[in-house]
Each structure stands twice: as C-alpha cells, then as structure tokens.
Design an enzyme around this catalytic site. Sequence first.
Site, mmCIF file in Angstrom:
data_model
loop_
_atom_site.group_PDB
_atom_site.id
_atom_site.type_symbol
_atom_site.label_atom_id
_atom_site.label_comp_id
_atom_site.label_asym_id
_atom_site.label_seq_id
_atom_site.Cartn_x
_atom_site.Cartn_y
_atom_site.Cartn_z
ATOM 1 N N LEU A 255 0.882 -1.166 0.000
ATOM 2 C CA LEU A 255 0.000 0.000 0.000
ATOM 3 C C LEU A 255 0.917 1.213 0.000
ATOM 4 C CD1 LEU A 255 -2.777 -0.753 2.671
ATOM 5 C CD2 LEU A 255 -3.146 -0.387 0.228
ATOM 6 N N ASP A 256 0.640 2.206 -0.854
ATOM 7 C CA ASP A 256 1.534 3.353 -0.893
ATOM 8 C C ASP A 256 1.429 4.151 0.401
ATOM 9 O OD1 ASP A 256 -0.390 5.624 -1.197
ATOM 10 O OD2 ASP A 256 -0.871 4.606 -3.064
ATOM 11 N N MET A 257 2.364 5.053 0.609
ATOM 12 C CA MET A 257 2.488 5.760 1.881
ATOM 13 C C MET A 257 1.209 6.509 2.253
ATOM 14 S SD MET A 257 5.429 8.434 3.174
ATOM 15 C CE MET A 257 4.791 9.849 2.272
ATOM 16 N N SER B 241 -1.845 5.707 1.478
ATOM 17 C CA SER B 241 -3.018 4.842 1.564
ATOM 18 C C SER B 241 -3.065 4.131 2.909
ATOM 19 C CB SER B 241 -3.010 3.820 0.423
ATOM 20 O OG SER B 241 -3.087 4.472 -0.840
#
Length: 235
Positions: free
Chosen positions: A103-105, A107
Amino acid sequence: MTERVQKIIAASGLLSRRAAEEKIAQGRVTVNGRVIALGERADAGSDEIRVEGRALPQPGKKRYVMLHKPRGYVTTLKDERGRRDVTELLKDIPERLYPVGRLDMDSEGLLLMTNDGDFANRLMHPSHEVEKCYRTWVLGDDAEQRAERLRGPMEIDGHRIAPAGVELHAQIPGGAVLDITIHEGRNRQVRKMCEQAGLKVTRLVRIREGALTLGSLPRGKWRELRPEEVHKLME
C-alpha cells in the site's frame, strides 16, 4: 531434498521469487560460499545459502497477520529516505514479517504480513487474482457519472486492465465515497484510474482482500489470522 535456490529463498520469506532471481542473476547469492547462477539447486536443510552475505531466516513459527496500516507508513522495508515502515507497528512480534503486496504511503487499510514465503507468493501471483476492495474518497463534478468510466476497460502505464467493480458508498460535498474493487495490483492503480476518470482521490482505504475484511480493527493495530482465514485466502 534439493530445490531451485530462488524457491528456497522465497519460502524463507526473505524475498519474493522474482527478487531472489534478480539477486542470483546479479551474483549476490552464495551456496556454501560459492556464487551461484540462476537455475542452480540446493538443499535448504544442509546447505548454507546467503543473500548479499546474509543467511536465510531459520525455519520457525509461521505467522499470518492482518495490519490496519495508517497513512504515513511505507511498505518498503528498506527505504532510502528513512521514512517509517510498517514493521515499526509490529515490534511486539518476535518473528520478522514481510508485507504481502503493498500500500503506498498515503493509503491506509488492510495489509497482510507474514513470514511464509509460499503464502505470500501465491497471493501476489497474477494468476491468483485476489479481489481487493478500496473505499475511496473522491472529489469532482458529477462524481457518480464520472465513476462509470471505471467500470469499463482502461489502460494504466501501458497495460490494459480489467473493468473495476464500483459501488456508491456515500455522497459528500463536491464528490463521493466509492467502493472500488479490482483484481490486479499495479502501482497506485486505483489512484491512476480515478485520475483518468477526472476524479481526485483524497483518501484511500483497503477494506477487503479476498474474503478477508478489515472490519473494526483500529488503525495501527494488528491481529492474527485464523486458520480458516488463511485456508480461504489460499483457495
């Protein structure tokens, strides 16, 4: 019993099979002190396998954890910019766990963590097609109408992706909250899809992966998966 070295590394949870193959091709993997080539085999029980000089984790208890990842943490365990990573939220777990996917930072939400490489590789393999649902806060004129575009074929980073499942969860001033379900897991896929549809994502929370739901797990907390949940994910 001998197996391909990249499979042994992946099963240890240290790296994915693809990453292990890259390390072998770069000459960064040794077996009993000898640099090996891609395709060579070894015995995990009797041979000493090292990746960049680091010995593989010893077999131990298999752990399967669901973490509610908060915004502001990265899932890359070696971040060049020194940002906080998700393992900081698991300090009370003695085993070293690795994220299943990412999960990107910016999210939030459901993130699986494990030290079972076979489990992780199975879930991340494209053929497994695990559904992932993201609760997505978007801004944009006629947000509901624009969201219709997400239900059709789209192209992301040169790859044609399958239509998404889209349900309206709520209406908000200037936009909507959508539940967007996808099968692929391309980098920042939901955000890029919304951008193409003319929608600005302000918040993104993964609420489901396969049959597993985030539920009421508090942000920043984790829980062990039950055996039946692990089995269901592996089906």
